[in-house]
Write an enzyme that holds these catalytic residues in place. Structure first.
Site, mmCIF file in Angstrom:
data_model
loop_
_atom_site.group_PDB
_atom_site.id
_atom_site.type_symbol
_atom_site.label_atom_id
_atom_site.label_comp_id
_atom_site.label_asym_id
_atom_site.label_seq_id
_atom_site.Cartn_x
_atom_site.Cartn_y
_atom_site.Cartn_z
ATOM 1 N N HIS A 93 0.913 -1.213 -0.120
ATOM 2 C CA HIS A 93 0.078 -0.225 0.068
ATOM 3 C C HIS A 93 1.262 1.208 -0.221
ATOM 4 C CE1 HIS A 93 1.183 -0.444 3.889
ATOM 5 N NE2 HIS A 93 0.512 0.577 4.395
ATOM 6 N N HIS A 138 4.327 -0.558 0.222
ATOM 7 C CA HIS A 138 5.344 -1.342 0.793
ATOM 8 C C HIS A 138 4.671 -2.217 1.523
ATOM 9 C CE1 HIS A 138 3.701 2.661 3.219
ATOM 10 N NE2 HIS A 138 3.865 2.035 4.220
ATOM 11 N N GLU A 160 -5.791 4.519 9.451
ATOM 12 C CA GLU A 160 -5.619 3.235 8.570
ATOM 13 C C GLU A 160 -5.955 2.957 7.425
ATOM 14 O OE1 GLU A 160 -2.632 0.002 7.990
ATOM 15 O OE2 GLU A 160 -2.226 2.810 8.410
#
Length: 377
Positions: A93, A138, A160
């Protein structure tokens, strides 16, 4: 602190508590139930516990976050706790924010690729850091012992649940576009995910050397990994401090941190930060933070493991170990350098008669102050 039935009383002040109460919360927050007499006026709430945050549970792991939704004062930084089972992935992501991480336990493999195709793959373990700049894709995968880690982002409103995921990107791109882009057939794409995967179970990865991919443009020039607990600490009579910022972790250009350990009876000295707000994460032990907000405003907060604290820019504060084991916590800053103003060092390096006249003490006791910083006393 260990009072089984804390009461809102101080000497002859106060009265019996309400019948409706959460005694366990009051035991954990004695300085809210009966504040020190030095507390006064209104200071915003500067504490929120991850234990009160909503937990997202997936096959392979879990996550929970503390953002401005939970702690409105914390405008500059947000934090996320993660737990992954052995082999589980935090899907590949990228973010609009930079990501700073501290490994709390276990180990995992991290990888990233930058805008020039240069790549990075490393294993991290307890006490290690990583840093990924904004926009750099990453992923994180737990190794055989699983992984628990803290993520910190340079935006208090970060969530998140609002990141850019590869599976989600592909699920919302027409298949014929994917076929044209990659040279794939429709048959090759028939099992593509129809929604984000986010956290999912996988096999424990092979040894690191077998997993490395050789990029024709080479490796990322500044390592995204740093071994924070391998640093030689600054030692003081009351504990230790390890500072990690862009001076010793060059990749971390947006985030500075200090790992502080305060021995029983010790205290993180009276100080403030001259450049930016402070975001805190308490790893172990119990502590008390007193905060001075100017104009006679002051407030005291109690902290346990898993709590988040926050101190706005330039607020004077201290953090005292109130338990019988070391108090360990992280101080985080949205800034490339760690900077603090020590009240003791400031006083010792100011003409001593000025200090004596200001606070009505003899000049001789000011003369006895050390003129170097005493971060933990």
């Amino acid at each position: 602190m260990a009072n089984s039935d804390p009461q809102p009383r101080r000497g002859d002040q106060g009265s019996a508590p309400f019948a409706g109460r959460n005694v366990e919360v009051e035991r954990q927050n004695p300085d809210l139930l009966v504040p020190p007499t030095t507390d006064s006026r209104l200071v915003p709430n500067l504490k929120f516990s991850f234990s009160q945050a909503h937990t997202r549970v997936e096959k392979g792991g879990w996550t929970r976050e503390v953002t401005t939704r939970d702690l409105p004062i914390a405008s500059q930084m947000a934090g996320v706790q993660f737990g992954l089972e052995p082999g589980a992935y935090r899907e590949i992501h990228w973010h609009q924010q930079s990501e700073w991480a501290y490994m709390l336990s276990g180990s995992c493999r991290i990888s990233a690729v930058d805008h020039e195709g240069r790549n990075f793959t490393e294993d991290v373990k307890e006490g290690d850091l990583w840093f990924f700049p904004q926009g750099v894709p990453h992923n994180i995968q737990a190794l055989a012992d699983g992984a628990q880690f803290l993520l910190v982002f340079n935006d208090g409103a970060f969530s998140e649940n609002n990141t850019f995921l590869l599976s989600d990107f592909f699920a919302h791109t027409p298949r014929h576009i994917l076929a044209k882009n990659f040279g794939w057939t429709m048959e090759q794409m028939e099992n593509l995910p129809e929604r984000e995967k986010y956290i999912f179970q996988g096999d424990v990865p092979p040894p690191l050397q077998q997993d490395r991919v050789i990029s024709p443009t080479g490796d990322i020039p500044r390592s995204f990994k740093h071994r924070m607990t391998a640093q030689t600490p600054q030692r003081f009579r009351g504990g230790t401090v390890r500072i990690t910022d862009s001076t010793n972790f060059a990749a971390s250009v947006t985030t500075a941190a200090a790992l502080v350990e305060v021995e029983p009876g010790g205290m993180r000295e009276l100080h403030w930060h001259p450049t930016t707000d402070e975001w805190q994460y308490y790893i172990s032990g119990t502590g008390r933070m007193g905060v001075f907000a100017a104009q006679a405003a002051a407030r005291t907060f109690d902290f346990q493991a898993g709590d988040v604290g926050y101190v706005p820019f330039a607020y004077g504060h201290y953090i005292e170990n109130t338990g019988d084991e070391p108090l360990v916590f992280l101080e985080m800053f949205r800034h490339p350098r760690f900077e603090d103003i020590s009240v003791m060092q400031w006083m010792a390096n100011t003409p001593h008669e000025i200090i004596a006249d200001t606070i009505n003490v003899s000049k001789s006791i000011v003369d006895g102050l050390p003129n170097s910083k005493q971060t933990v006393v």
